[in-house]
Design a protein around this motif. Structure first.
Motif, PDB file in Angstrom:
ATOM      1  N   PHE A 168      -0.814  -2.091 -13.256  1.00 14.25           N
ATOM      2  CA  PHE A 168      -1.260  -1.314 -12.105  1.00 14.25           C
ATOM      3  C   PHE A 168      -2.735  -0.930 -12.208  1.00 14.25           C
ATOM      4  O   PHE A 168      -3.367  -0.655 -11.211  1.00 14.25           O
ATOM      5  N   GLU A 169      -3.287  -0.908 -13.421  1.00 18.64           N
ATOM      6  CA  GLU A 169      -4.713  -0.647 -13.556  1.00 18.64           C
ATOM      7  C   GLU A 169      -5.531  -1.816 -13.019  1.00 18.64           C
ATOM      8  O   GLU A 169      -6.671  -1.656 -12.615  1.00 18.64           O
ATOM      9  N   SER A 170      -4.945  -3.011 -13.013  1.00 21.45           N
ATOM     10  CA  SER A 170      -5.665  -4.178 -12.503  1.00 21.45           C
ATOM     11  C   SER A 170      -5.696  -4.207 -10.979  1.00 21.45           C
ATOM     12  O   SER A 170      -6.407  -5.014 -10.393  1.00 21.45           O
ATOM     13  N   LEU A 171      -4.941  -3.328 -10.326  1.00 24.65           N
ATOM     14  CA  LEU A 171      -4.914  -3.279  -8.871  1.00 24.65           C
ATOM     15  C   LEU A 171      -5.915  -2.271  -8.315  1.00 24.65           C
ATOM     16  O   LEU A 171      -5.672  -1.664  -7.292  1.00 24.65           O
ATOM     17  N   ALA A 172      -7.035  -2.088  -8.962  1.00 22.29           N
ATOM     18  CA  ALA A 172      -8.002  -1.061  -8.568  1.00 22.29           C
ATOM     19  C   ALA A 172      -8.484  -1.292  -7.142  1.00 22.29           C
ATOM     20  O   ALA A 172      -8.618  -2.412  -6.678  1.00 22.29           O
TER      21      ALA A 172
ATOM     22  N   THR B 106      -4.183   0.553  -2.595  1.00 27.84           N
ATOM     23  CA  THR B 106      -3.906   0.957  -1.213  1.00 27.84           C
ATOM     24  C   THR B 106      -2.889   0.027  -0.584  1.00 27.84           C
ATOM     25  O   THR B 106      -1.962   0.473   0.097  1.00 27.84           O
ATOM     26  N   THR B 107      -3.036  -1.257  -0.810  1.00 28.27           N
ATOM     27  CA  THR B 107      -2.091  -2.229  -0.274  1.00 28.27           C
ATOM     28  C   THR B 107      -0.698  -1.999  -0.844  1.00 28.27           C
ATOM     29  O   THR B 107       0.299  -2.081  -0.120  1.00 28.27           O
ATOM     30  N   LEU B 108      -0.625  -1.693  -2.126  1.00 30.81           N
ATOM     31  CA  LEU B 108       0.667  -1.421  -2.748  1.00 30.81           C
ATOM     32  C   LEU B 108       1.305  -0.157  -2.158  1.00 30.81           C
ATOM     33  O   LEU B 108       2.508  -0.128  -1.895  1.00 30.81           O
ATOM     34  N   ALA B 109       0.507   0.891  -1.922  1.00 29.94           N
ATOM     35  CA  ALA B 109       1.041   2.122  -1.326  1.00 29.94           C
ATOM     36  C   ALA B 109       1.545   1.868   0.096  1.00 29.94           C
ATOM     37  O   ALA B 109       2.602   2.381   0.493  1.00 29.94           O
ATOM     38  N   VAL B 110       0.813   1.061   0.866  1.00 32.04           N
ATOM     39  CA  VAL B 110       1.250   0.725   2.223  1.00 32.04           C
ATOM     40  C   VAL B 110       2.530  -0.104   2.172  1.00 32.04           C
ATOM     41  O   VAL B 110       3.452   0.101   2.973  1.00 32.04           O
ATOM     42  N   ALA B 111       2.617  -1.026   1.224  1.00 36.30           N
ATOM     43  CA  ALA B 111       3.824  -1.842   1.082  1.00 36.30           C
ATOM     44  C   ALA B 111       5.033  -0.981   0.727  1.00 36.30           C
ATOM     45  O   ALA B 111       6.144  -1.220   1.222  1.00 36.30           O
ATOM     46  N   VAL B 112       4.835   0.039  -0.109  1.00 33.46           N
ATOM     47  CA  VAL B 112       5.932   0.946  -0.453  1.00 33.46           C
ATOM     48  C   VAL B 112       6.401   1.704   0.787  1.00 33.46           C
ATOM     49  O   VAL B 112       7.604   1.844   1.024  1.00 33.46           O
ATOM     50  N   GLN B 113       5.468   2.171   1.610  1.00 35.19           N
ATOM     51  CA  GLN B 113       5.842   2.891   2.825  1.00 35.19           C
ATOM     52  C   GLN B 113       6.569   1.977   3.809  1.00 35.19           C
ATOM     53  O   GLN B 113       7.522   2.401   4.477  1.00 35.19           O
TER      54      GLN B 113
END
Length: 158
Positions: A8-12, A17-24
Motif C-alpha cells: 500500500f505504500e507503493s500506491l502513493a 485515492t483510486t483505491l479509496a474510491v474503489a472501496v466506496q
C-alpha cells in the motif's frame, strides 16, 4: 519490485485515492445487490450469512496472496492468541448470524426509495416525490460520504 508488507505504500498519491474510491464503489454495490436480493424474497438471515461467507473467502484469499510471511507458530503465546482470535471471531460471527432471540421493535425501517406502488396486476408505478424528501436524501447521502471518508482517513492514521 514490491516487497511484502509495502504494497500500500507503493500506491502513493493517485493510487490511494483510486483505491479509496474503489472501496466506496464496492460498499455501494454490496448494499445495492443486498437490497435487490432482499426485495426478491430472500431472508435477511441468509443474506447476512452469504455476505459473511463471501467476505471470509475474499479475506482469506487476499491474506494468502499478500501476507504469506505470517505464520501461526502454535507453541508460542502469540500463536495461541492468533488461533484464539480466529476461533472467537468466526464463532461470534456465526452466533450473530444464526441466533434467534426476542425481537426488539424500535421503529419502522421500511424505506421505499423508488416510491413504488403495487397495482392490482403486480405492476409497479413510480409515484411523484415531494421536494422535502429529496432534499433530506441528498443531505443524508452527502453526510454518509463524508463520514465514510473520515472513517477511512482515521483508519489510515491509526
Amino acid at each position: 519490485m514490491l516487497k511484502k508488507g509495502y504494497i500500500f505504500e507503493s500506491l502513493a498519491g493517485l493510487g490511494q485515492t483510486t483505491l479509496a474510491v474503489a472501496v466506496q464503489i464496492g460498499y455501494a454495490a454490496v448494499i445495492f445487490f443486498s437490497s435487490m436480493v432482499q426485495k426478491s424474497g430472500m431472508s435477511t438471515d441468509i443474506i447476512v450469512a452469504y455476505r459473511l461467507m463471501f467476505a471470509a473467502a475474499i479475506t482469506v484469499t487476499l491474506a494468502l496472496i499478500f501476507e504469506r510471511l505470517d505464520s501461526l507458530r502454535m507453541w508460542t503465546v502469540s500463536g495461541r492468541a492468533k488461533l484464539f482470535g480466529i476461533v472467537l471471531g468466526l464463532s461470534g460471527g456465526m452466533l450473530f448470524t444464526f441466533y434467534r432471540g426476542p425481537r426488539i421493535n424500535t421503529w419502522s425501517t421500511y424505506l421505499d426509495l423508488l416510491h413504488l406502488e403495487k397495482l392490482q396486476n403486480n405492476q409497479e408505478v413510480v409515484l411523484p416525490r415531494k421536494v422535502g424528501v429529496q432534499f433530506f436524501a441528498v443531505l443524508y447521502a452527502l453526510g454518509h460520504c463524508m463520514c465514510s471518508s473520515l472513517w477511512l482517513i482515521i483508519q489510515v492514521i491509526t
